[in-house]
Design a protein around this motif. Structure first.
Motif, PDB file in Angstrom:
ATOM      1  N   LYS A  79      35.761  47.335  48.776  1.00 55.25           N
ATOM      2  CA  LYS A  79      35.734  46.207  47.728  1.00 55.25           C
ATOM      3  C   LYS A  79      37.524  45.157  48.987  1.00 55.25           C
ATOM      4  O   LYS A  79      38.307  46.414  49.273  1.00 55.25           O
ATOM      5  CB  LYS A  79      36.085  45.695  46.223  1.00 55.25           C
ATOM      6  CG  LYS A  79      36.030  44.332  45.590  1.00 55.25           C
ATOM      7  CD  LYS A  79      36.007  45.179  44.318  1.00 55.25           C
ATOM      8  CE  LYS A  79      36.124  43.913  43.841  1.00 55.25           C
ATOM      9  NZ  LYS A  79      36.337  43.880  42.221  1.00 55.25           N
ATOM     10  N   ASP A  80      37.049  44.349  49.178  1.00 57.03           N
ATOM     11  CA  ASP A  80      38.418  44.038  49.735  1.00 57.03           C
ATOM     12  C   ASP A  80      39.253  44.164  48.776  1.00 57.03           C
ATOM     13  O   ASP A  80      40.613  43.730  49.213  1.00 57.03           O
ATOM     14  CB  ASP A  80      37.736  42.164  50.020  1.00 57.03           C
ATOM     15  CG  ASP A  80      38.847  41.765  51.066  1.00 57.03           C
ATOM     16  OD1 ASP A  80      38.777  42.168  52.876  1.00 57.03           O
ATOM     17  OD2 ASP A  80      39.841  41.359  51.017  1.00 57.03           O
ATOM     18  N   GLU A  81      39.182  43.940  47.578  1.00 55.78           N
ATOM     19  CA  GLU A  81      40.396  43.524  46.589  1.00 55.78           C
ATOM     20  C   GLU A  81      41.702  44.745  47.100  1.00 55.78           C
ATOM     21  O   GLU A  81      42.552  45.153  46.278  1.00 55.78           O
ATOM     22  CB  GLU A  81      40.014  43.415  45.286  1.00 55.78           C
ATOM     23  CG  GLU A  81      41.504  43.422  44.097  1.00 55.78           C
ATOM     24  CD  GLU A  81      40.619  44.439  42.668  1.00 55.78           C
ATOM     25  OE1 GLU A  81      41.349  43.637  42.270  1.00 55.78           O
ATOM     26  OE2 GLU A  81      39.443  45.205  42.773  1.00 55.78           O
ATOM     27  N   ARG A 121      34.637  45.454  54.480  1.00 58.73           N
ATOM     28  CA  ARG A 121      35.102  45.244  53.821  1.00 58.73           C
ATOM     29  C   ARG A 121      34.140  44.616  52.919  1.00 58.73           C
ATOM     30  O   ARG A 121      33.646  43.841  53.770  1.00 58.73           O
ATOM     31  CB  ARG A 121      36.574  45.289  53.534  1.00 58.73           C
ATOM     32  CG  ARG A 121      37.693  45.465  54.741  1.00 58.73           C
ATOM     33  CD  ARG A 121      38.609  47.001  53.624  1.00 58.73           C
ATOM     34  NE  ARG A 121      39.158  46.325  52.738  1.00 58.73           N
ATOM     35  CZ  ARG A 121      39.959  45.915  52.736  1.00 58.73           C
ATOM     36  NH1 ARG A 121      40.651  46.377  53.709  1.00 58.73           N
ATOM     37  NH2 ARG A 121      40.995  45.389  51.070  1.00 58.73           N
ATOM     38  N   THR A 122      33.830  44.173  51.759  1.00 60.10           N
ATOM     39  CA  THR A 122      33.123  43.825  51.112  1.00 60.10           C
ATOM     40  C   THR A 122      33.791  42.570  50.422  1.00 60.10           C
ATOM     41  O   THR A 122      34.732  42.188  49.732  1.00 60.10           O
ATOM     42  CB  THR A 122      32.250  44.781  49.948  1.00 60.10           C
ATOM     43  OG1 THR A 122      33.223  44.723  48.644  1.00 60.10           O
ATOM     44  CG2 THR A 122      31.167  45.762  50.629  1.00 60.10           C
ATOM     45  N   THR A 124      34.239  39.209  47.833  1.00 62.24           N
ATOM     46  CA  THR A 124      34.555  39.215  46.045  1.00 62.24           C
ATOM     47  C   THR A 124      34.522  38.062  45.986  1.00 62.24           C
ATOM     48  O   THR A 124      35.189  36.973  46.732  1.00 62.24           O
ATOM     49  CB  THR A 124      35.768  39.550  45.439  1.00 62.24           C
ATOM     50  OG1 THR A 124      36.647  38.720  46.371  1.00 62.24           O
ATOM     51  CG2 THR A 124      36.072  41.323  46.390  1.00 62.24           C
ATOM     52  N   CYS A 128      38.734  37.775  42.234  1.00 60.78           N
ATOM     53  CA  CYS A 128      38.201  38.491  41.451  1.00 60.78           C
ATOM     54  C   CYS A 128      38.316  37.600  39.402  1.00 60.78           C
ATOM     55  O   CYS A 128      37.652  38.242  39.065  1.00 60.78           O
ATOM     56  CB  CYS A 128      38.569  40.035  40.923  1.00 60.78           C
ATOM     57  SG  CYS A 128      38.462  41.401  42.896  1.00 60.78           S
ATOM     58  N   THR A 133      30.189  35.643  43.253  1.00 58.63           N
ATOM     59  CA  THR A 133      30.532  35.806  44.687  1.00 58.63           C
ATOM     60  C   THR A 133      30.443  35.011  44.932  1.00 58.63           C
ATOM     61  O   THR A 133      29.657  35.125  46.231  1.00 58.63           O
ATOM     62  CB  THR A 133      30.416  37.152  45.621  1.00 58.63           C
ATOM     63  OG1 THR A 133      30.860  38.420  44.562  1.00 58.63           O
ATOM     64  CG2 THR A 133      30.928  37.504  46.356  1.00 58.63           C
ATOM     65  N   SER A 155      32.408  42.650  42.286  1.00 57.43           N
ATOM     66  CA  SER A 155      32.228  43.756  43.380  1.00 57.43           C
ATOM     67  C   SER A 155      30.953  43.614  43.643  1.00 57.43           C
ATOM     68  O   SER A 155      30.189  43.955  43.976  1.00 57.43           O
ATOM     69  CB  SER A 155      32.617  44.755  42.488  1.00 57.43           C
ATOM     70  OG  SER A 155      33.622  45.344  41.677  1.00 57.43           O
ATOM     71  N   SER A 158      29.910  44.465  47.434  1.00 62.81           N
ATOM     72  CA  SER A 158      29.807  46.137  47.392  1.00 62.81           C
ATOM     73  C   SER A 158      28.122  46.141  46.532  1.00 62.81           C
ATOM     74  O   SER A 158      27.020  46.797  47.348  1.00 62.81           O
ATOM     75  CB  SER A 158      30.789  46.154  46.649  1.00 62.81           C
ATOM     76  OG  SER A 158      31.423  46.503  46.595  1.00 62.81           O
ATOM     77  N   GLY A 172      34.558  49.592  43.883  1.00 58.76           N
ATOM     78  CA  GLY A 172      34.192  48.509  42.777  1.00 58.76           C
ATOM     79  C   GLY A 172      35.042  48.189  41.699  1.00 58.76           C
ATOM     80  O   GLY A 172      36.044  49.360  42.148  1.00 58.76           O
ATOM     81  N   ASP A 212      39.069  51.215  39.250  1.00 56.95           N
ATOM     82  CA  ASP A 212      38.827  50.885  40.053  1.00 56.95           C
ATOM     83  C   ASP A 212      37.112  52.049  39.543  1.00 56.95           C
ATOM     84  O   ASP A 212      37.713  53.425  38.919  1.00 56.95           O
ATOM     85  CB  ASP A 212      39.847  51.512  40.910  1.00 56.95           C
ATOM     86  CG  ASP A 212      40.447  50.313  41.722  1.00 56.95           C
ATOM     87  OD1 ASP A 212      40.021  49.230  42.025  1.00 56.95           O
ATOM     88  OD2 ASP A 212      41.583  50.143  40.715  1.00 56.95           O
TER      89      ASP A 212
END
Length: 462
Positions: A79-81, A121-122, A124, A128, A133, A155, A158, A172, A212
């Motif tokens: 997850k990009d976060e 990377r996914t 968000t 968040c 999304t 997430s 993801s 996530g 997480d």
């Protein structure tokens, strides 16, 4: 056989038997990403060269019979976060476009040390802040099951890549349902660990609502990843010293008592969601459990009244810090970010008192049950471009937030069926505080009994 549809546990077993290599599985995932990304838009960046080198190194270690990590050779997206030092960390916001992380999240370090092949990377929503999304920075992420609908959030990227087959495992994070909402809408498995089970970074490592966690396509896969990322970390004083191992091994539920609550005290649950939850209850009985339908005195109004002071104390100041006192920066924010920050608020001390009162009926109920099962989301889908600016209306559909309010409970999200629009529905398996093992035991039994996502025909043909 489509290698991108393997579970992590299947791939690991095939690696050990020499039937397939990490390089083959990675290449299958990369090809699948190229085929699906133009429509799904769930990947912010790919690390193809580094991933190919990591897969080749895993292949060599396996060939030499060396000791390997728990995630050896398994393709995984982050997850990009979750920051990776030296890499982009944009949080879906134009305000952070081009920002580079200076530290690496502890779960990323553990995932890399366990031998996973991190290849992307996914997406968000911005910071968040939404259960959908889409953002000005990355555009709209769509659900592989029905691209008119959202994969959920935060997430959502993801969940989408797992459903599409673009990776085998994903990470996530969850502060109001952000792992469980996309798990439900995407027909995958996700785990919201209890507070402090998985280490995090400041300031959210100290937020009892936040965790997480792992996402995957089987209960065993999610257990595998959870065992890698959990445990104490020297950089997080909140992280629990107790190390808890969970298992996705299926077995009977003989002797277990499970409570099923259909509306959590007042959520307006779609009849399809309710019917699929009742089918889950029947499957639990077939697996040997004693099941009772119960009531809880919550409902969306009480949930929001309890949670808003917390969000006002945490997310509100966080967004203000991002703005740096510059009104011009606020214009670059997504409307849902501004709406969320403006909606949250209230007396923090009164909120803490309300959280304690909120927990009490759940705790009393659970003196007689091993787990609680309820729907994940009251509705059967949200539009891919849902504005999400009416926070109260949106949260009245999300049955996830109660279990962030009482954040020390573990929650495993699993599918329950499909809605007529083709979007999956899901249930939450909620345990007593810090009783992670039980929710995985129930989830594994359900996986076996329902036979939904274990069927190759389950997955969308996007």
């Amino acid at each position: 056989m489509d290698l991108f549809r393997l579970t992590a546990t299947e791939a690991s077993a095939m690696y050990r038997r020499g039937e397939v290599s990490p390089v083959d599985v990675l290449e299958s995932a990369i090809a699948r990403t190229e085929a699906t990304e133009p429509r799904i838009n769930a990947v912010t960046e790919q690390w193809v060269d580094e991933a190919r080198a990591a897969a080749a190194a895993s292949e060599a270690r396996l060939a030499r019979g060396e000791r390997i990590g728990a995630l050896e050779g398994i393709p995984l997206m982050l997850k990009d976060e979750q920051p990776v030092a030296g890499r982009l960390l944009e949080d879906g916001s134009l305000l952070d476009k081009g920002s580079i992380a200076t530290e690496t999240h502890p779960i990323v370090e553990r995932i890399q040390a366990a031998g996973a092949v991190v290849h992307g990377r996914t997406t968000t929503p911005e910071y968040c802040c939404a259960p959908v999304t889409h953002s000005k920075l990355w555009g709209i992420t769509r659900n592989p099951w029905n691209t008119d609908f959202t994969p959920g959030g935060s997430s959502g990227g993801s969940g989408a890549v797992l459903a599409a087959g673009s990776t085998i495992l994903a990470t996530g994070s969850d502060i109001g349902g952000s792992i469980r909402i996309p798990s439900s809408f995407c027909g995958v498995i996700g785990f919201k660990p209890p507070f402090a089970r998985v280490p995090g970074l400041a300031p959210f490592n100290s937020d009892t609502y936040c965790a997480d966690g792992p996402m995957g396509r089987s209960v065993a896969d999610v257990a595998l990843l959870q065992n890698v990322i959990s445990g104490p970390w020297v950089g997080d004083a909140a992280s629990l010293r107790e190390v808890v191992t969970v298992s996705g091994e299926a077995g009977p539920l003989t002797g277990m008592r499970i409570a099923v609550c259909l509306d959590l005290g007042g959520y307006e649950v779609d009849p399809v969601v309710e019917a699929n939850t009742c089918a889950v209850a029947e499957a639990l009985v077939a697996a040997g459990a004693k099941v009772d339908f119960v009531e809880l005195p919550w409902g969306p109004d009480r949930v929001l009244k309890t949670a808003w002071p917390h969000f006002g104390a945490v997310m509100g100041p966080f967004i203000e810090s991002v703005l740096e006192g510059d009104p011009a920066r606020a214009e670059q924010l997504m409307p849902y970010t501004r709406a969320f920050a403006e909606s949250a608020g209230g007396d923090y001390v009164e909120g803490l008192v309300a959280e304690t009162a909120f927990y009490r009926p759940f705790a009393e109920l659970m003196t007689g049950y091993d787990a609680l099962v309820c729907p994940t989301i009251a509705t059967t889908g949200l539009a891919a471009d849902e504005p999400s600016t009416d926070s109260a209306a949106i949260f009245s559909q999300l049955m996830t937030l109660p279990f962030n309010v009482i954040g020390r409970v573990p929650v495993l999200a699993v599918p329950s069926g499909l809605a007529p629009n083709g979007v999956p529905t899901g249930v939450q398996i909620v345990g007593r505080t810090f009783d992670d093992a039980t929710v995985f035991r129930v989830g594994a039994a359900l996986e076996q009994e329902l036979g939904l996502w274990t069927d190759p025909a389950w997955w969308p043909a996007v």
